[in-house]
Design a protein around this motif. Sequence first.
Motif, mmCIF file in Angstrom:
data_model
loop_
_atom_site.group_PDB
_atom_site.id
_atom_site.type_symbol
_atom_site.label_atom_id
_atom_site.label_comp_id
_atom_site.label_asym_id
_atom_site.label_seq_id
_atom_site.Cartn_x
_atom_site.Cartn_y
_atom_site.Cartn_z
ATOM 1 N N ARG A 63 0.838 -1.197 0.000
ATOM 2 C CA ARG A 63 0.000 0.000 0.000
ATOM 3 C C ARG A 63 0.870 1.243 0.000
ATOM 4 O O ARG A 63 1.964 1.231 0.551
ATOM 5 N N SER A 64 0.348 2.313 -0.597
ATOM 6 C CA SER A 64 1.059 3.587 -0.603
ATOM 7 C C SER A 64 0.072 4.725 -0.819
ATOM 8 O O SER A 64 -0.906 4.574 -1.537
ATOM 9 N N LYS A 65 0.384 5.847 -0.209
ATOM 10 C CA LYS A 65 -0.412 7.054 -0.436
ATOM 11 C C LYS A 65 0.132 7.859 -1.610
ATOM 12 O O LYS A 65 -0.493 8.805 -2.061
ATOM 13 N N GLN A 66 1.303 7.476 -2.098
ATOM 14 C CA GLN A 66 1.984 8.220 -3.150
ATOM 15 C C GLN A 66 1.824 7.557 -4.514
ATOM 16 O O GLN A 66 2.244 6.412 -4.704
ATOM 17 N N LEU A 67 1.262 8.273 -5.452
ATOM 18 C CA LEU A 67 1.142 7.780 -6.817
ATOM 19 C C LEU A 67 2.523 7.436 -7.381
ATOM 20 O O LEU A 67 2.690 6.463 -8.112
ATOM 21 N N SER A 68 3.518 8.199 -6.989
ATOM 22 C CA SER A 68 4.882 7.992 -7.492
ATOM 23 C C SER A 68 5.488 6.653 -7.065
ATOM 24 O O SER A 68 6.452 6.192 -7.673
ATOM 25 N N ASP A 69 4.949 5.998 -6.057
ATOM 26 C CA ASP A 69 5.450 4.695 -5.600
ATOM 27 C C ASP A 69 4.922 3.531 -6.434
ATOM 28 O O ASP A 69 5.447 2.423 -6.364
ATOM 29 N N LEU A 70 3.883 3.766 -7.208
ATOM 30 C CA LEU A 70 3.184 2.653 -7.857
ATOM 31 C C LEU A 70 4.014 1.904 -8.879
ATOM 32 O O LEU A 70 3.890 0.680 -8.996
ATOM 33 N N PHE A 71 4.887 2.583 -9.609
ATOM 34 C CA PHE A 71 5.701 1.881 -10.594
ATOM 35 C C PHE A 71 6.580 0.833 -9.911
ATOM 36 O O PHE A 71 6.619 -0.328 -10.322
ATOM 37 N N GLN A 72 7.278 1.224 -8.850
ATOM 38 C CA GLN A 72 8.142 0.280 -8.137
ATOM 39 C C GLN A 72 7.334 -0.863 -7.532
ATOM 40 O O GLN A 72 7.717 -2.032 -7.630
ATOM 41 N N LEU A 73 6.230 -0.551 -6.920
ATOM 42 C CA LEU A 73 5.407 -1.589 -6.301
ATOM 43 C C LEU A 73 4.824 -2.546 -7.344
ATOM 44 O O LEU A 73 4.762 -3.756 -7.125
ATOM 45 N N MET A 74 4.422 -2.011 -8.484
ATOM 46 C CA MET A 74 3.884 -2.865 -9.541
ATOM 47 C C MET A 74 4.977 -3.759 -10.121
ATOM 48 O O MET A 74 4.725 -4.921 -10.448
ATOM 49 N N SER A 75 6.188 -3.246 -10.203
ATOM 50 C CA SER A 75 7.320 -4.065 -10.656
ATOM 51 C C SER A 75 7.575 -5.213 -9.688
ATOM 52 O O SER A 75 7.847 -6.346 -10.099
ATOM 53 N N GLU A 76 7.484 -4.936 -8.401
ATOM 54 C CA GLU A 76 7.641 -5.990 -7.387
ATOM 55 C C GLU A 76 6.529 -7.032 -7.517
ATOM 56 O O GLU A 76 6.779 -8.235 -7.382
ATOM 57 N N ALA A 77 5.324 -6.578 -7.774
ATOM 58 C CA ALA A 77 4.194 -7.504 -7.948
ATOM 59 C C ALA A 77 4.417 -8.399 -9.160
ATOM 60 O O ALA A 77 4.154 -9.608 -9.115
ATOM 61 N N ALA A 78 4.912 -7.818 -10.258
ATOM 62 C CA ALA A 78 5.187 -8.609 -11.463
ATOM 63 C C ALA A 78 6.244 -9.669 -11.185
ATOM 64 O O ALA A 78 6.129 -10.810 -11.646
ATOM 65 N N THR A 79 7.256 -9.326 -10.412
ATOM 66 C CA THR A 79 8.290 -10.300 -10.026
ATOM 67 C C THR A 79 7.676 -11.440 -9.222
ATOM 68 O O THR A 79 7.989 -12.617 -9.448
ATOM 69 N N TYR A 80 6.782 -11.122 -8.302
ATOM 70 C CA TYR A 80 6.114 -12.144 -7.492
ATOM 71 C C TYR A 80 5.297 -13.092 -8.387
ATOM 72 O O TYR A 80 5.357 -14.311 -8.230
ATOM 73 N N ILE A 81 4.557 -12.535 -9.330
ATOM 74 C CA ILE A 81 3.758 -13.356 -10.247
ATOM 75 C C ILE A 81 4.655 -14.276 -11.069
ATOM 76 O O ILE A 81 4.358 -15.454 -11.261
ATOM 77 N N ARG A 82 5.781 -13.739 -11.550
ATOM 78 C CA ARG A 82 6.701 -14.575 -12.323
ATOM 79 C C ARG A 82 7.172 -15.781 -11.522
ATOM 80 O O ARG A 82 7.294 -16.879 -12.043
#
Length: 86
Positions: A63-82
Amino acid sequence: MNKSTFPQGLLLINEPRYLKEEDLFQVTYGDDKYVLDLGWYGTEYAILIIESLDWSNSLWERRSKQLSDLFQLMSEAATYIRKIFN
């Protein structure tokens, strides 16, 4: 523009004008067995990975309150899915 590679899945994206609404982005994998979800929950964004539509017990959540954090967090999520599919 930031770029990230996601594992193959069915992608659903809400229109940008809805950036402050709950459902923003979803990717489903494995005949809907897994869902990567990005949503807005009033004061923060949440990225979740769900298995078997069990929204109460996410496999992965950030979770994050910052829109600017979403790219990094989404990249981490993609790694988890892989990792699930390898």
